[in-house]
Design an enzyme around this catalytic site. Structure first.
Site, PDB file in Angstrom:
ATOM      1  N   HIS A  12      -6.835 -12.636 130.549  1.00 42.76           N
ATOM      2  CA  HIS A  12      -6.410 -12.100 129.259  1.00 42.76           C
ATOM      3  C   HIS A  12      -7.319 -10.926 128.893  1.00 42.76           C
ATOM      4  O   HIS A  12      -8.412 -10.778 129.436  1.00 42.76           O
ATOM      5  CB  HIS A  12      -6.495 -13.183 128.188  1.00 42.76           C
ATOM      6  CG  HIS A  12      -5.391 -14.188 128.293  1.00 42.76           C
ATOM      7  ND1 HIS A  12      -5.543 -15.491 127.940  1.00 42.76           N
ATOM      8  CD2 HIS A  12      -4.116 -14.066 128.725  1.00 42.76           C
ATOM      9  CE1 HIS A  12      -4.407 -16.146 128.141  1.00 42.76           C
ATOM     10  NE2 HIS A  12      -3.540 -15.296 128.620  1.00 42.76           N
ATOM     11  N   LYS A  16     -11.160  -9.759 130.609  1.00 37.40           N
ATOM     12  CA  LYS A  16     -11.116  -8.861 131.774  1.00 37.40           C
ATOM     13  C   LYS A  16     -12.518  -8.467 132.250  1.00 37.40           C
ATOM     14  O   LYS A  16     -12.766  -8.377 133.448  1.00 37.40           O
ATOM     15  CB  LYS A  16     -10.255  -7.642 131.473  1.00 37.40           C
ATOM     16  CG  LYS A  16      -8.771  -8.027 131.367  1.00 37.40           C
ATOM     17  CD  LYS A  16      -7.866  -6.865 131.442  1.00 37.40           C
ATOM     18  CE  LYS A  16      -6.428  -7.164 131.079  1.00 37.40           C
ATOM     19  NZ  LYS A  16      -5.819  -8.351 131.602  1.00 37.40           N
ATOM     20  N   THR A  38      -2.445  -9.656 138.289  1.00 36.83           N
ATOM     21  CA  THR A  38      -1.551  -9.012 137.343  1.00 36.83           C
ATOM     22  C   THR A  38      -2.081  -7.605 137.071  1.00 36.83           C
ATOM     23  O   THR A  38      -3.246  -7.308 137.333  1.00 36.83           O
ATOM     24  CB  THR A  38      -1.446  -9.852 136.052  1.00 36.83           C
ATOM     25  OG1 THR A  38      -2.745 -10.184 135.598  1.00 36.83           O
ATOM     26  CG2 THR A  38      -0.634 -11.123 136.292  1.00 36.83           C
ATOM     27  N   GLY A  39      -1.218  -6.742 136.561  1.00 40.75           N
ATOM     28  CA  GLY A  39      -1.445  -5.303 136.443  1.00 40.75           C
ATOM     29  C   GLY A  39      -2.815  -4.793 136.074  1.00 40.75           C
ATOM     30  O   GLY A  39      -3.529  -4.237 136.898  1.00 40.75           O
ATOM     31  N   THR A  41      -5.551  -6.408 135.139  1.00 34.79           N
ATOM     32  CA  THR A  41      -6.640  -7.150 135.782  1.00 34.79           C
ATOM     33  C   THR A  41      -6.876  -6.598 137.180  1.00 34.79           C
ATOM     34  O   THR A  41      -8.010  -6.335 137.577  1.00 34.79           O
ATOM     35  CB  THR A  41      -6.317  -8.664 135.843  1.00 34.79           C
ATOM     36  OG1 THR A  41      -6.129  -9.152 134.512  1.00 34.79           O
ATOM     37  CG2 THR A  41      -7.419  -9.438 136.531  1.00 34.79           C
ATOM     38  N   SER A  59       2.223  -6.395 134.836  1.00 35.76           N
ATOM     39  CA  SER A  59       1.385  -6.899 133.755  1.00 35.76           C
ATOM     40  C   SER A  59       1.862  -8.300 133.397  1.00 35.76           C
ATOM     41  O   SER A  59       3.060  -8.597 133.487  1.00 35.76           O
ATOM     42  CB  SER A  59       1.523  -5.961 132.557  1.00 35.76           C
ATOM     43  OG  SER A  59       0.905  -6.521 131.424  1.00 35.76           O
ATOM     44  N   GLY A  60       0.936  -9.157 132.975  1.00 28.72           N
ATOM     45  CA  GLY A  60       1.298 -10.540 132.646  1.00 28.72           C
ATOM     46  C   GLY A  60       2.493 -10.678 131.724  1.00 28.72           C
ATOM     47  O   GLY A  60       3.490 -11.326 132.067  1.00 28.72           O
ATOM     48  N   ASP A  65       2.898 -12.852 135.264  1.00 29.76           N
ATOM     49  CA  ASP A  65       2.617 -14.290 135.286  1.00 29.76           C
ATOM     50  C   ASP A  65       3.713 -15.037 136.044  1.00 29.76           C
ATOM     51  O   ASP A  65       3.441 -15.953 136.818  1.00 29.76           O
ATOM     52  CB  ASP A  65       2.489 -14.850 133.863  1.00 29.76           C
ATOM     53  CG  ASP A  65       1.270 -14.312 133.121  1.00 29.76           C
ATOM     54  OD1 ASP A  65       0.280 -13.938 133.787  1.00 29.76           O
ATOM     55  OD2 ASP A  65       1.313 -14.269 131.883  1.00 29.76           O
ATOM     56  N   ASP A  85      -8.308 -16.584 127.285  1.00 28.17           N
ATOM     57  CA  ASP A  85      -9.064 -16.386 126.051  1.00 28.17           C
ATOM     58  C   ASP A  85      -8.593 -17.420 125.026  1.00 28.17           C
ATOM     59  O   ASP A  85      -7.515 -17.274 124.461  1.00 28.17           O
ATOM     60  CB  ASP A  85      -8.847 -14.975 125.523  1.00 28.17           C
ATOM     61  CG  ASP A  85      -9.559 -14.725 124.202  1.00 28.17           C
ATOM     62  OD1 ASP A  85     -10.391 -15.571 123.796  1.00 28.17           O
ATOM     63  OD2 ASP A  85      -9.274 -13.697 123.573  1.00 28.17           O
ATOM     64  N   HIS A  92       2.033 -14.938 124.850  1.00 28.43           N
ATOM     65  CA  HIS A  92       2.694 -15.460 126.041  1.00 28.43           C
ATOM     66  C   HIS A  92       2.058 -16.780 126.458  1.00 28.43           C
ATOM     67  O   HIS A  92       1.826 -17.045 127.638  1.00 28.43           O
ATOM     68  CB  HIS A  92       2.746 -14.419 127.165  1.00 28.43           C
ATOM     69  CG  HIS A  92       1.437 -13.790 127.503  1.00 28.43           C
ATOM     70  ND1 HIS A  92       0.781 -14.051 128.669  1.00 28.43           N
ATOM     71  CD2 HIS A  92       0.673 -12.907 126.832  1.00 28.43           C
ATOM     72  CE1 HIS A  92      -0.343 -13.353 128.709  1.00 28.43           C
ATOM     73  NE2 HIS A  92      -0.426 -12.655 127.608  1.00 28.43           N
ATOM     74  N   ASP A  95       3.551 -18.737 129.224  1.00 26.98           N
ATOM     75  CA  ASP A  95       3.218 -18.331 130.588  1.00 26.98           C
ATOM     76  C   ASP A  95       1.968 -19.055 131.078  1.00 26.98           C
ATOM     77  O   ASP A  95       1.879 -19.457 132.237  1.00 26.98           O
ATOM     78  CB  ASP A  95       3.006 -16.812 130.669  1.00 26.98           C
ATOM     79  CG  ASP A  95       4.260 -16.038 130.296  1.00 26.98           C
ATOM     80  OD1 ASP A  95       5.367 -16.547 130.565  1.00 26.98           O
ATOM     81  OD2 ASP A  95       4.134 -14.943 129.738  1.00 26.98           O
ATOM     82  N   ARG A 101       0.996 -25.673 134.800  1.00 28.77           N
ATOM     83  CA  ARG A 101       1.894 -26.706 135.318  1.00 28.77           C
ATOM     84  C   ARG A 101       2.160 -26.517 136.810  1.00 28.77           C
ATOM     85  O   ARG A 101       2.086 -27.462 137.596  1.00 28.77           O
ATOM     86  CB  ARG A 101       3.214 -26.686 134.539  1.00 28.77           C
ATOM     87  CG  ARG A 101       4.199 -27.748 134.971  1.00 28.77           C
ATOM     88  CD  ARG A 101       5.487 -27.646 134.130  1.00 28.77           C
ATOM     89  NE  ARG A 101       6.562 -28.289 134.810  1.00 28.77           N
ATOM     90  CZ  ARG A 101       7.262 -27.797 135.822  1.00 28.77           C
ATOM     91  NH1 ARG A 101       6.995 -26.597 136.283  1.00 28.77           N
ATOM     92  NH2 ARG A 101       8.233 -28.458 136.390  1.00 28.77           N
TER      93      ARG A 101
END
Length: 132
Positions: A12, A16, A38-39, A41, A59-60, A65, A85, A92, A95, A101
């Site tokens: 998040h 980062k 993800t983007g 990160t 991006s997430g 995600d 965070d 999201h 996500d 899960r």
């Protein structure tokens, strides 16, 4: 063909910097993994650690995600480092729950904070055997 374990990196916004510090601290170990992120990160890790080849996904919030989730479900990931965070509202949040899960269902190691990620990356079991 040599087996290279695969690891996903997600963070998040407020985490980062922590992900960059984690990557810098473990650059030698991470160099032995196929890395997916993800983007933003992925961009931050690539900039800080240019010798790490990171495959950047979306991006997430724009689907990254879900891309990571699909890779887990397809058996293409050996671990997930997801720096969440807990103090910021998460638009999201679903996500986060979905990735958690999937990591549980498919029994892959998952670190949600730096301390756990440090222990996970130091484990000789992480990515020790090819995915089935």
């Amino acid at each position: 063909m040599t087996f290279r374990p695969a690891l996903a990196l997600v963070a998040h916004d407020a985490k980062k910097d922590d992900m960059v510090a984690f990557a810098r601290a473990h650059v030698d170990r991470l160099a032995g993994f196929d890395l997916y992120a993800t983007g933003t990160t992925g961009a931050r890790v690539s900039e800080a650690c240019p010798r790490l080849p990171v495959t950047r996904l979306k991006s997430g919030p724009l689907g990254g995600d879900q891309q990571i989730g699909a890779m887990i479900a397809e058996g293409r990931l050996d671990g997930l480092v997801f720096f969440v965070d807990p103090l910021s509202p998460m638009p999201h949040d679903v996500d986060v729950k979905a990735l958690t899960r999937l990591a549980l269902v498919y029994d892959i190691p998952m670190a949600l904070n730096r301390c756990t990620a440090d222990m996970m990356i130091g484990s000789p079991r992480l990515g020790a055997a090819p995915r089935s």
